[in-house]
Design a protein around this motif. Structure first.
Motif, mmCIF file in Angstrom:
data_model
loop_
_atom_site.group_PDB
_atom_site.id
_atom_site.type_symbol
_atom_site.label_atom_id
_atom_site.label_comp_id
_atom_site.label_asym_id
_atom_site.label_seq_id
_atom_site.Cartn_x
_atom_site.Cartn_y
_atom_site.Cartn_z
ATOM 1 N N GLN A 195 0.730 -1.289 -0.028
ATOM 2 C CA GLN A 195 -0.012 -0.149 0.024
ATOM 3 C C GLN A 195 0.931 1.186 -0.193
ATOM 4 N N TYR A 242 -5.962 6.148 -3.196
ATOM 5 C CA TYR A 242 -7.315 5.193 -3.237
ATOM 6 C C TYR A 242 -7.289 4.088 -4.115
ATOM 7 N N TYR A 254 -9.886 -4.887 -2.573
ATOM 8 C CA TYR A 254 -10.312 -4.177 -1.499
ATOM 9 C C TYR A 254 -10.353 -2.757 -2.019
ATOM 10 N N CYS A 310 -9.054 0.866 -0.789
ATOM 11 C CA CYS A 310 -8.236 1.008 0.204
ATOM 12 C C CYS A 310 -7.899 2.256 0.147
ATOM 13 N N PHE A 341 -4.711 3.019 7.023
ATOM 14 C CA PHE A 341 -5.615 2.258 5.970
ATOM 15 C C PHE A 341 -6.902 2.166 6.253
ATOM 16 N N TYR A 357 -10.483 0.742 4.681
ATOM 17 C CA TYR A 357 -10.667 -0.169 3.701
ATOM 18 C C TYR A 357 -11.992 -0.918 3.881
ATOM 19 N N LEU A 391 -16.774 3.519 3.044
ATOM 20 C CA LEU A 391 -15.400 4.252 3.344
ATOM 21 C C LEU A 391 -15.912 5.778 3.696
#
Length: 510
Positions: A242, A259, A264, A266, A299, A301, A391
């Motif tokens: 990430q 983004y 997922y 995240c 994070f 997610y 989110l």
């Protein structure tokens, strides 16, 4: 100049070679599967995966030499998944498989560990709270259940460190990957003596810790000849996937977030000062070193592309099979069916364990509001809306932490859909940027390689040279107003549906 980024994930490896201006010159990908030797176990067969990684590197080098033969490779770096580690000897012998973060082994140690250290103290040191995904509990399981393997292992290496080590580097791990073990001290940049004592684990079985973007060795001649890489090519410390995604998106300063729109969703916001542990724990948010010097990330997610894949396999199985056989993707056609405006369908995106703040395990997914006139485009849009609502709920809790997000840069497969990126901007009320290169993880690793090999004087210089914006998506005011109303309804309904699904999932007693 050529720079290689190796991106190692749970189910596949991607290797890309870029020019110093960010031109993608070669790209290769190989898949592999994780296995379940017993219920609750999930692991990678390390020799098999290492073989696939080597095959991917070979393919990328063949592609590079096909069009840019004679141009040198100035450096390489590795982006990888976190938590999972590989047991090895110092002479680079692989000793066993690699337990993944969703492997249940080691969960039995959590109650005792929790009784001996408060969440606040652990977070103050490491920036995470105690949980089953991290390396710590897996190492405890190995120490107690496979003591001979544990004894023989000189080192337990996270995958980014393992790949670099097998190529010829020293056994070193960058700060961001080290933090995924739950044994790392964020402030000192080293393994925590307090956490190691708490866990009952030995420091000497862990690699040295260093910042991202540092030279840690060079490709050894035997492996260089096997893979087609020039011997002596510098190997540079990479980062957690990430963090490398964020670097590949040019996201290295506060106010911006990567983004990720893959399996997922995240969001990875950047911040310079560690927030109060109390407010972060309340929101279920971690703190991790960024691959950018002096910066941190967290994070946010939940399920994303995995829900879209479920939709495809459930509602368009035959079409998906035909598209696969012809080498095409079905997703553009499916997203072309999305209706204008918000969907009439409500979805609770709890198809598996959710992300922060509550990491809900005992709920289930819901699709509500179905009518005879409902079509699959309505259902797909309801799914991607709900994943984004989840989110947004987390985004709206950020002001109490001091973390701000003024702009998101989209990455991953989902970012190739104009409809999905625009929907995200409308629901979150934040501008989105999309880049020319979608391979953000490998691009971020390549930029780190360029910095470590001194082709760039700084990370910012590397980003300026190699990361290029393609599109910008501003929130549409009218659609945002409609989504604000929908989001309020989502919040009200989600709580009711979550409780209803807990009751539905309760075992029958009769």
């Amino acid at each position: 100049m050529n720079l290689m980024g190796i991106d190692v994930g749970t189910s596949g490896c991607k290797v890309a070679v870029f020019s110093e201006t960010g031109e993608l010159r070669s790209l290769a990908y190989e898949e592999y599967d994780y296995c379940h030797p017993q219920p609750g176990w999930a692991e990678l067969e390390t020799p098999l995966v290492w073989g696939q990684i080597k095959r991917t590197i070979c393919k990328a080098m063949v592609g590079l030499n096909g069009g840019f033969k004679g141009e040198p490779l100035h450096g390489l770096s590795v982006s990888s998944m976190g938590e999972a580690v590989v047991p090895v000897t110092r002479n680079r012998e692989i000793l066993g498989p690699s337990m993944l973060n969703f492997d249940a082994r080691g969960d039995e140690y959590l109650p005792d560990l929790a009784s001996r250290m408060s969440p606040q103290r652990l977070y103050a040191i490491n920036g995470n709270t105690l949980g089953s995904p991290y390396t710590l509990t897996k190492l405890l399981w190995l120490k107690n259940h496979q003591p001979e393997l544990y004894r023989r292992a000189d080192l337990f290496l996270p995958w980014g460190a393992f790949v670099s080590f097998m190529l010829g580097a020293d056994p070193c791990v960058d700060y961001s990957l080290a933090n995924r073990t739950l044994l790392f001290d964020l402030d000192s940049g080293d393994w925590s003596a307090e956490l190691l004592q708490w866990a009952g684990l030995e420091r000497e079985k862990l690699p040295c810790t260093i910042p991202s973007g540092q030279v840690i060795g060079a490709v050894a001649r035997p492996i260089a000849e096997e893979l087609g890489i020039p011997a002596g090519t510098p190997i540079i410390s990479g980062g957690h996937d990430q963090c490398c995604n964020a670097v590949g998106c040019g996201v290295i300063e506060p106010g911006r977030a990567m983004y990720g729109m893959g399996s997922y969703l995240c969001a990875v916001p950047v911040f310079s000062r560690r927030p109060d542990p109390r407010v972060m724990i309340e929101r279920g948010l971690n703190t991790e070193h960024h691959a950018a010097p002096g910066q941190f990330v967290s994070f946010i997610y939940n399920q994303g592309g995995v829900l879209v894949k479920w939709f495809r396999n459930t509602f368009a199985r035959a079409e998906a099979r035909q598209a696969t056989e012809s080498g095409d993707s079905l997703y553009p056609a499916l997203f072309a069916e999305l209706p204008e405006g918000p969907s009439s369908v409500f979805v609770l995106p709890h198809f598996t364990t959710t992300g922060p703040p509550r990491f809900i395990k005992d709920s289930s997914g819901v699709i509500a509001g179905l009518r005879l006139e409902t079509n699959r485009g309505d259902i797909l849009k309801g799914i991607v809306e709900a994943a984004t609502y989840y989110l947004r709920d987390c985004f709206e809790s950020l002001p109490g932490t001091g973390i701000v997000i003024h702009e998101c840069t989209a990455a991953g497969g989902g970012s190739q859909s104009d409809a999905w990126v625009q929907l995200s901007a409308d629901i979150l009320g934040i501008p989105f940027v999309r880049l020319q290169v979608h391979e953000a993880g490998s691009l971020g690793a390549a930029i780190l390689a360029g910095v470590g090999a001194r082709r760039f004087s700084s990370l910012q210089e590397g980003i300026s040279a190699m990361v290029h914006q393609k599109d910008r998506f501003e929130p549409d005011a009218a659609r945002k107003h409609l989504y604000d109303e929908r989001f309020a309804r989502y919040r009200a309904l989600a709580s009711c549906m979550e409780n209803a699904m807990r009751e539905w999932n309760r075992p029958l007693t009769g």
